[in-house]
Scaffold this motif. Structure first.
Motif, short mmCIF file in Angstrom:
data_model
loop_
_atom_site.label_atom_id
_atom_site.label_comp_id
_atom_site.label_asym_id
_atom_site.label_seq_id
_atom_site.Cartn_x
_atom_site.Cartn_y
_atom_site.Cartn_z
N THR A 118 4.09 0.45 2.46
CA THR A 118 3.90 -0.57 3.52
C THR A 118 3.62 -1.90 2.84
O THR A 118 2.76 -2.01 1.97
CB THR A 118 2.71 -0.19 4.42
OG1 THR A 118 2.97 1.09 5.01
CG2 THR A 118 2.53 -1.23 5.53
N SER B 3 1.19 -1.57 -5.36
CA SER B 3 0.06 -0.96 -4.67
C SER B 3 -0.98 -0.44 -5.64
O SER B 3 -0.75 -0.40 -6.86
CB SER B 3 0.55 0.21 -3.81
OG SER B 3 0.96 1.28 -4.67
N THR C 31 7.90 -1.27 6.43
CA THR C 31 7.59 0.04 5.85
C THR C 31 8.88 0.79 5.51
O THR C 31 9.95 0.51 6.08
CB THR C 31 6.77 0.92 6.81
OG1 THR C 31 7.56 1.21 7.97
CG2 THR C 31 5.48 0.23 7.23
N ASP D 89 10.08 5.01 3.73
CA ASP D 89 9.62 6.30 3.20
C ASP D 89 10.56 6.82 2.11
O ASP D 89 11.78 6.60 2.16
CB ASP D 89 9.55 7.36 4.30
CG ASP D 89 8.50 7.03 5.34
OD1 ASP D 89 7.65 6.15 5.10
OD2 ASP D 89 8.53 7.66 6.43
N ARG E 124 4.96 6.91 1.85
CA ARG E 124 5.31 5.71 2.63
C ARG E 124 4.75 4.46 1.96
O ARG E 124 3.55 4.37 1.64
CB ARG E 124 4.75 5.82 4.04
CG ARG E 124 4.98 4.59 4.92
CD ARG E 124 4.71 4.91 6.37
NE ARG E 124 5.68 5.89 6.85
CZ ARG E 124 5.55 6.55 8.02
NH1 ARG E 124 4.49 6.32 8.78
NH2 ARG E 124 6.47 7.42 8.39
N THR F 37 0.85 -1.20 0.00
CA THR F 37 0.00 0.00 0.00
C THR F 37 0.89 1.25 0.00
O THR F 37 2.04 1.21 0.43
CB THR F 37 -0.93 0.05 1.22
OG1 THR F 37 -0.13 0.00 2.42
CG2 THR F 37 -1.90 -1.13 1.23
N LEU G 155 -2.34 6.37 -5.61
CA LEU G 155 -2.57 7.47 -4.67
C LEU G 155 -2.49 8.76 -5.46
O LEU G 155 -1.56 8.96 -6.25
CB LEU G 155 -1.51 7.46 -3.57
CG LEU G 155 -1.46 8.70 -2.67
CD1 LEU G 155 -2.63 8.70 -1.69
CD2 LEU G 155 -0.14 8.76 -1.90
N THR H 217 0.88 5.44 1.04
CA THR H 217 0.20 6.53 1.76
C THR H 217 1.07 7.79 1.70
O THR H 217 2.29 7.71 1.48
CB THR H 217 -0.07 6.17 3.22
OG1 THR H 217 1.17 5.82 3.85
CG2 THR H 217 -1.05 5.02 3.34
N ASN H 218 0.41 8.92 1.92
CA ASN H 218 1.12 10.20 1.95
C ASN H 218 1.17 10.68 3.38
O ASN H 218 0.14 11.02 3.97
CB ASN H 218 0.40 11.23 1.06
CG ASN H 218 1.21 12.51 0.91
OD1 ASN H 218 1.95 12.89 1.80
ND2 ASN H 218 1.06 13.15 -0.23
N GLN I 295 -1.73 12.59 -5.59
CA GLN I 295 -1.03 13.66 -4.88
C GLN I 295 -1.18 14.94 -5.70
O GLN I 295 -0.80 15.01 -6.86
CB GLN I 295 0.46 13.33 -4.71
CG GLN I 295 1.28 14.45 -4.11
CD GLN I 295 0.88 14.74 -2.67
OE1 GLN I 295 0.90 13.85 -1.83
NE2 GLN I 295 0.51 15.99 -2.40
#
Length: 324
Positions: A33, A93, A63, A65, A31, A13, A96, A15-16, A98
């Motif tokens: 994961t 993933s 995880t 970054d 990030r 996955t 996302l 994520t921001n 952004q």
């Protein structure tokens, strides 16, 4: 005997950590994961902006970054790909979004001197500031509704969040002028504008007089040429010069008799201009008669100033000779 080792499927996955939207040139922390049904995946993950890799990171406890501050203004589709390890299969993933927004700016103008004097070269500095990034592009300067020039921004030397440029102006007329600044903006920085007022004072002038012949004879004709220039020698071509010629023959005859008597008596004759007498006694060649009277009384410690004023002028002339 061949042994087959099954790898465990993984789920990746993205994520921001820093959120969305963000202004241009902000630090974006993404990030990845990676999880699985058995064990903790190890190895590396790579984060992409579309098909372009932003960077790779090494998993720690599943995880890692990647940070960047180079995303352009607009909408970006971000994904993370896990390469897999000996016991875990790779995975990619979902996406996302952004968003990077343009940055607001403010524009200001400063000068090395204000007020200035007519024909004095003034250096103006335009500063375009933003909360993030260094604004680029150009600024146009208007005075009286007309463009008087433009300049291209370069990175400022005092702050990483500003851009600046310089331009010079010399021939603004005396008075108050309003400058309008127009920063056009770029794809990443919003446009901004500002107005500021500058004052230009009149330039000091010098009056030049020349006579021809240089040493005229008594009773002869004299040609007088008058001209005016600024303090830096630039000729003044407009305006009026008032010339007053004293034509008091009785006064001329009296002065001639005094000079002749002094010459025949063997006295040394000293000649001073009114301005030089005023400067010697009062301290300025533009002093009034009243100021001359007051200073004569003060220098001679008199209770009252000499009367009439012409008497004070005569004493001032004598004092000038003594103090010279």
């Amino acid at each position: 005997v061949p042994v087959t080792v099954a790898v465990t499927a993984t789920t990746t996955t993205i994520t921001n950590v820093t959120g969305s939207p963000l202004p241009y040139a902000s630090l974006v922390r993404l990030r990845a994961t990676v999880s699985s049904a058995t064990g903790t995946p190890t190895g590396t993950a790579t984060i992409y902006d579309g098909a372009t890799a932003i960077g790779s990171c090494t998993l720690s406890a599943g995880t890692c970054d990647v940070t960047t501050a180079t995303l352009a203004t607009g909408t970006h589709t971000i994904t993370a790909t896990y390469a897999g390890d000996a016991g875990h299969a790779g995975s990619t993933s979902g996406t996302l979004t952004q968003t990077i927004e343009t940055v607001a700016t403010t524009t200001t103008l400063t000068s090395n001197v204000n007020p200035s004097v007519y024909r004095q070269t003034v250096r103006y500095t335009i500063l375009v500031e933003s909360t993030t990034g260094i604004p680029t592009g150009s600024v146009t300067v208007f005075a009286g509704g007309s463009s008087i020039g433009s300049c291209t921004l370069t990175a400022g030397s005092c702050s990483v969040t500003d851009g600046s440029c310089h331009f010079a102006v010399r021939d603004l007329t005396a008075g108050t002028h309003t400058f309008a600044l127009d920063y056009a903006g770029t794809a990443d920085f919003d446009a901004s504008s500002a107005t500021t007022t500058v004052t230009v004072d009149k330039a000091p002038t010098v009056l030049h007089l020349a006579t021809a012949p240089a040493s005229p004879l008594f009773g002869g004709s004299v040609a007088v040429t008058a001209s005016v220039s600024t303090g830096d020698g630039h000729p003044v071509t407009a305006g009026t010069i008032r010339v007053v010629v004293a034509d008091d023959q009785a006064l001329v005859r009296k002065a001639f008799v005094v000079l002749l008597a002094g010459e025949r008596s063997g006295l040394t004759i000293h000649e001073y201009s009114p301005a030089s007498i005023k400067k010697a006694v009062v301290g300025t060649g533009a002093a009034t008669k009243q100021q001359v009277q007051a200073m004569v009384a003060r220098l001679l410690r008199l209770r009252h100033a000499p009367e009439p004023a012409d008497a004070a002028d005569g004493v001032a002339c004598a004092l000038t000779c003594v103090m010279s």
